[in-house]
Design an enzyme around this catalytic site. Structure first.
Site, PDB file in Angstrom:
ATOM      1  N   ASP A 134      -8.304  20.293   0.571  1.00 56.36           N
ATOM      2  CA  ASP A 134      -8.239  21.247   1.750  1.00 56.36           C
ATOM      3  C   ASP A 134      -6.947  21.077   2.432  1.00 56.36           C
ATOM      4  OD1 ASP A 134      -8.769  18.757   2.786  1.00 56.36           O
ATOM      5  OD2 ASP A 134     -10.339  19.348   4.069  1.00 56.36           O
ATOM      6  N   GLU A 158      -6.144   4.171   3.993  1.00 52.38           N
ATOM      7  CA  GLU A 158      -4.491   4.407   3.314  1.00 52.38           C
ATOM      8  C   GLU A 158      -3.811   2.905   3.709  1.00 52.38           C
ATOM      9  OE1 GLU A 158      -5.894   7.948   5.734  1.00 52.38           O
ATOM     10  OE2 GLU A 158      -6.219   6.146   5.718  1.00 52.38           O
TER      11      GLU A 158
END
Length: 334
Positions: free
Chosen positions: A159, A240
């Site tokens: 997205d 991350e």
């Protein structure tokens, strides 16, 4: 004896679906392995309109995805961005236990080199709000470590919105490059802070005691810098950070892009969730009206793409409109 047989069966069953692979158990982590499948690999670039300069480093664009009504349009939109990028290999890792024909169809139609993976997250956590995409990215990392020696790794969600300029910039990554990501958190942006050409800190609305408080779309990695120990944990909000730490990354290694992190070339856009409806319509009965075969095929395609369920006895009763009047769909098409 019955109890013993039951215990053996239990261990055999759960081990086969990947539940008994424990390591580093923590309150916020999912330390369980999953069983991935390699669905299809295509190394041929069929895009005749793209001039592929072989001197360019290959970009491995990793997209985690999962089945939902928005999946096909999201991937279709992203495909039409990647179709303009030379020397790119699209890796789609799908969070379901089977190889999706819908996903494979999008990959084939793109003309891109691609890898299609089935990468379901651990069974016990299917219904929890643990981070999506971890099992997918781990599967992609595993494939890259086994099959690729050089190139650039980039994690791009299905997205996200990406400016084509970003691909030109990340292709020159030597170790790890970083850049701003728009539409993130309470600041509207997540970005490294650059002073004299070096990253000295980070601007992110959720520090979270992270060494590298960055968004997944905010960095790229040269695969030569990808250590065998590189991994991503099932720890919400820290995927991350822990991944970059697993690379042995130091602040001085970071290469700021996007004009010293002053430009935004990627956005964390999100499509509004669409609750898949159920339409009460008897497609078999409707198929008896040959002149409306096209309409029936449309309804079947809507169902095939996962945008609505078509059921005979359940769901919303549909109507058709003709001359400003509404008619029962089944009767009105006869």
């Amino acid at each position: 004896m019955t109890l013993l047989i039951s215990a053996i069966w239990f261990l055999f069953f759960w081990s086969n679906i990947g539940i008994l692979s424990f390591d580093n158990i923590g309150s916020k982590s999912i330390p369980l392995a999953v069983k991935n499948k390699l669905c299809f690999v295509n190394h041929i670039d069929y895009r005749s309109y793209i001039k592929n300069d072989t001197s360019l480093k290959m970009i491995y664009y990793v997209t985690p995805t999962y089945p939902r009504p928005e999946q096909v349009p999201e991937l279709t939109r992203l495909a039409h961005t990647l179709m303009h990028v030379p020397h790119v290999h699209w890796i789609i890792a799908d969070d379901q236990p089977m190889c999706s024909e819908l996903v494979l169809s999008i990959l084939r139609r793109s003309g891109l080199p691609f890898t299609h993976l089935s990468s379901p997250k651990p069974f016990l956590y299917k219904s929890t709000n643990f981070p999506r995409g971890v099992s997918n990215r781990r599967a992609a990392l595993d494939w890259l470590q086994k099959n690729v020696g050089e190139g650039i790794l980039y994690f791009g969600d299905d997205d996200n919105t990406v400016d084509l300029q970003l691909f030109e910039e990340i292709r020159n990554t030597k170790k790890v490059s970083m850049f701003p990501v728009g539409l993130i958190g309470g600041y509207g942006v997540s970005s490294p802070i650059v002073k004299d050409g070096k990253v000295t800190g980070f601007f992110d609305s959720w520090p979270g005691s992270r060494t590298f408080p960055v968004d997944m779309a905010g960095f790229a990695v040269n695969l030569e810098f990808l250590k065998p120990t590189a991994t991503m944990p099932y720890i919400a909000g820290h995927e991350e950070d822990k991944f970059l730490i697993s690379l042995g990354l130091n602040m001085e290694d970071i290469e700021p892009l996007a004009d010293n992190c002053t430009k935004i070339l990627v956005w964390h856009t999100k499509t509004a969730k669409y609750k898949k409806p159920t339409v009460r319509i008897d497609l078999k009965q409707l198929s008896n009206a040959p002149k409306y075969r096209n309409f029936v095929n449309l309804l079947k395609e809507t169902s095939r793409l996962g945008m609505a369920n078509m059921e005979t006895n359940n769901g919303t009763k549909p109507y058709i409109t003709r001359n400003r009047k509404s008619y029962d769909a089944t009767l009105g098409l006869q």
